[in-house]
Design a protein around this motif. Structure first.
Motif: not given
Lengths: 188, 320
Positions: A161, A163-167, A169, A171-173, B76, B78
């Motif tokens: 994956r 990285p995106t600006v916001t996490p 929904r 976050i972690w499985n 996860i 930036t």
């Protein structure tokens, strides 16, 4: 946009004739195009229209299918043309220019520093890896050979994956479980 | 003064040390061959590594070969922007808005439609009088060409809304970059510090030098990769979706045992493999000897781990 060149000049003229030749000042894109010498086959011949019919952007034609189609095309093409949509050219005063340049140079410096830091980090990681491999070669030839096996081509997992600006929904499985192994097929 | 970078000349005593290699005491197949070369190497630093690395001369086992695991969770989110970066990006976006073409309202809100009427009603008045300049205002399509355009979208027409149009207006609420785990400082959570790489550190039942990256001895017939896979199952359980980046070791650490601690081995050589976790949880398994574990960033690891170990491992880790 060869189709549009001769088309624009004829079609996208304002209804009332303007005294000024270039009312839009800077960036009249239609005049910037070179006149086309070849006649494309898919131009719409407006000269054949009867009466005082003229196509202007954003209008709805009350006529039949053909004129309506032409009007729609005019509307669409007007989006691509910068005619009367382009703002004024930015003219900076001397002080403003200095400010802009300073900001730009500061940014370049920041980017350069980041790039150098990243390069240094990668270099350190590489030499660490190299040292480890050298030690492994001294320690055990067989382990070294198995360590040097590389998959060709390298395959990355589907779950990789960016990285995106916001996490997301979730976050972690945390409750991930390995998939149940398929039963072996019976050979005939 | 002795020059440290130049190996001292070969002496007769050094050659004698090579003697045990001639009489093999082969205990475990190929692996002992590997460790034997290590013995020769450590006892006489004069011998060039090429002579030793042939690896076909077995001797008494001196170093325990171990395979370690640098298991990490990639960022996860930036990286955080610095104030200067934030200001610069703001400056660039304002420049872009100033240079943007005028919004073609005739296309998106065609003349004569109800939508167009609602749109026009909401737009701010543009008369060019807000700028104190000597030029006369240059307004084309309701936009002052000397400045950026402000387009105000009309509010939802709830009466005329259909299911599909309601979807368009559905608000996107971005999640926070700082999670619950951050506020609670839960070092065992993988949802902490989303913009940084988290590395797994385990604590063994030891008084000092307890915190380390997980490692296990390479058994007979195993490769480094095989040991790492076994290590992962034995220490953390099967509920982890991991991916080994490469078969090649990323880091190397060697430490010597105290003579009273271990008679069989002189020390241990650990070759660390890099791996990434994409899902699941690390659950310390019984019988693994692990008392505690933590998912830490690079700078946090420095405070958990002793200096010699940090010196070995630091360069293999990523700062971000």
């Amino acid at each position: 946009m060869i189709v549009a060149q001769g088309f624009f000049r004829h079609i996208l003229r304002p209804r009332t004739p303007s005294i000024f030749a270039n009312s839009s000042g800077f960036g009249d894109a239609s005049s910037a195009f070179a006149p086309s010498t070849t006649v494309p086959q898919t131009t719409i011949d407006v000269k054949n229209c009867t009466g005082t019919l003229m196509f202007t952007r954003g209008k709805r034609s009350r006529g039949g299918g053909e004129t309506q189609q032409k009007q729609k095309m005019v509307n669409m093409l007007s989006l691509i043309s910068p005619r009367r949509k382009q703002p004024r050219r930015i003219k900076l005063s001397y002080e403003d220019l200095l400010r802009h340049r300073t900001v730009h140079r500061a940014w370049q410096l920041v980017v350069r520093t980041k790039r150098q830091e990243r390069r240094l980090e990668l270099q350190k990681q590489y030499f660490k890896m190299k040292h480890a491999c050298d030690e492994l070669r001294k320690t055990s030839q067989i382990l070294y050979q198995s360590a040097m096996e590389k998959p060709s081509p390298i395959r990355f997992p589907m779950e990789y994956r960016i990285p995106t600006v916001t996490p997301p929904r979730r976050i972690w499985n945390a409750t991930w479980k390995p998939p149940a192994e398929e039963k072996k097929r019976k050979t005939l | 003064m002795a020059l440290r970078h130049v190996p001292r000349p070969l002496r007769s005593q050094d050659i004698r040390l090579v003697g045990p290699l001639a009489r093999p005491t082969c205990r475990q197949g190929h692996r002992s061959m590997g460790t034997a070369t290590a013995t020769a190497e450590t006892e006489s630093s004069v011998l060039p590594s090429t002579a030793v690395s042939v690896g076909d001369s077995p001797a008494s086992v001196a170093f325990k070969i171990m395979s370690g695991l640098i298991l990490c969770r990639q960022p996860i989110v930036t990286p955080e922007l610095t104030p200067f970066e934030r200001a610069y990006y703001n400056y660039q976006s304002e420049l872009q808005k100033r240079l943007m073409w005028t919004f073609p309202r005739w296309f998106y809100y065609p003349e004569g439609t109800l939508a167009e009427r609602q749109f026009s009603a909401v737009q701010p008045v543009v008369d060019g009088k807000d700028r104190a300049e000597f030029e006369k205002p240059d307004i084309v399509f309701n936009r002052d060409r000397r400045s950026k355009q402000e387009v105000v979208l009309p509010e939802r027409d709830v009466e005329r809304e259909t299911e599909e149009s309601a979807k368009i207006y559905a608000k996107i609420e971005p999640r926070s970059r700082i999670t619950e785990a951050d506020t609670k400082d839960d070092f065992r959570s993988l949802e902490r510090k989303l913009d940084r790489t988290l590395y797994l550190l385990v604590k063994k039942d030891r008084r000092e030098n307890a915190w380390k990256f997980p490692a296990a001895e390479v058994l007979d017939g195993e490769t480094l990769t095989g040991t790492a896979a076994r290590l992962l199952l034995e220490t953390g359980g099967p509920n982890m979706n991991t991916w080994l980046v490469s078969n090649t070791p990323a880091a190397y650490h060697r430490y010597d045992y105290k003579p009273e601690d271990n008679e069989k081995y002189e020390g241990a050589k650990i070759f660390y493999l890099k791996s990434r976790i994409f899902a699941g949880t690390f659950i310390p398994q019984k019988g693994s000897g692990i008392v505690d574990y933590a998912w830490l960033t690079k700078d946090e690891i420095q405070h958990y781990v002793h200096r010699g170990y940090w010196a070995s491992m630091a360069n293999a880790l990523s700062r971000q």
